[in-house]
Design an enzyme around this catalytic site. Structure first.
Site, PDB file in Angstrom:
ATOM      1  N   GLU A   1      -2.770  -9.152   2.845  1.00 27.01           N
ATOM      2  CA  GLU A   1      -3.164  -9.735   4.131  1.00 27.01           C
ATOM      3  C   GLU A   1      -4.658  -9.580   4.419  1.00 27.01           C
ATOM      4  O   GLU A   1      -5.189 -10.230   5.319  1.00 27.01           O
ATOM      5  CB  GLU A   1      -2.336  -9.106   5.263  1.00 27.01           C
TER       6      GLU A   1
ATOM      7  N   HIS B   1      -3.854  -4.761  -0.358  1.00 28.39           N
ATOM      8  CA  HIS B   1      -3.448  -5.400   0.892  1.00 28.39           C
ATOM      9  C   HIS B   1      -3.594  -6.916   0.760  1.00 28.39           C
ATOM     10  O   HIS B   1      -4.693  -7.444   0.904  1.00 28.39           O
ATOM     11  CB  HIS B   1      -4.322  -4.921   2.054  1.00 28.39           C
TER      12      HIS B   1
ATOM     13  N   CYS C   1       0.833  -1.196   0.000  1.00 25.34           N
ATOM     14  CA  CYS C   1       0.000   0.000   0.000  1.00 25.34           C
ATOM     15  C   CYS C   1       0.877   1.259   0.000  1.00 25.34           C
ATOM     16  O   CYS C   1       1.605   1.501  -0.959  1.00 25.34           O
ATOM     17  CB  CYS C   1      -0.992  -0.036   1.159  1.00 25.34           C
TER      18      CYS C   1
END
Length: 202
Positions: free
Chosen positions: A184, A182, A81
């Site tokens: 994750e 992202h 990011c």
């Protein structure tokens, strides 16, 4: 088997809880630190990022030398990011403030008849081979950003998505990787990217 050290850099501008959860889910050992020596000794570095380019670069100043040395030594590095945007030479968000300049180019504000920030799920189109995107194409990933990167060299663009036009979603060059989205927070496909990263040869 030699144990590899995966380190998340704590430079006070990253969502450490989120990325930590991602690595826990794939069952790998990692550490979070702001200690320069530990960062310098690590095999894999991860640079998450939330917030503004200017304050992030202020916080990163003390780590720029160890980050550069890590990459020059061909060790894997992943920016996420804002952690992708600070890898560029500069950003329109903070005129006059230099980025890490690991990728030549800049970050600019999203344009067009679109909602800013770009927040939510978007489909990734892989456009160049990258080890971290192996087995990934046309999967959906989670984005939260207002700026996007524009590299000088299109050959380092690993993936794009469509948001008011085509924007860069991932960059890749040798051992240096980054994603605007992202991983994750992106379910199974995102965790696969983290697995790919931790399995890179060093």
């Amino acid at each position: 088997m030699v144990k590899r050290m995966i380190t998340i850099i704590d430079y006070k501008s990253g969502n450490l809880k989120s990325i930590s959860n991602g690595f826990r889910k794939i069952g790998v050992d990692f550490q979070i630190t702001d200690d320069k020596q530990i960062i310098a000794d690590s095999d894999y570095l991860v640079l998450p990022g939330v917030g503004a380019f200017g304050s992030a670069m202020e916080n990163l100043k003390q780590y720029s030398d160890v980050i550069n040395e890590h990459i020059q030594n061909d060790k894997p590095f992943l920016g996420i990011c804002l952690g992708q945007q600070v890898l560029m030479s500069s950003s329109d968000e903070a005129p006059g403030i230099k980025g890490l300049n690991l990728f030549k180019g800049h970050a600019e504000l999203l344009k067009g008849n679109i909602k800013i920030p770009h927040m939510g799920w978007n489909q990734l189109k892989v456009c160049n081979n990258s080890p971290i995107l192996e087995g990934i194409d046309k999967e959906y990933f989670y984005f939260v950003h207002s700026y996007h990167v524009v590299p000088d060299d299109n050959n380092i663009i690993a993936g794009v998505c469509d948001y008011g036009g085509e924007i860069v979603a991932s960059l890749s060059r040798n051992n240096l990787f980054s994603t605007q989205f992202h991983p994750e927070k992106s379910g199974r496909a995102g965790l696969k990217i983290l697995k790919n990263f931790t399995r890179l040869e060093i």
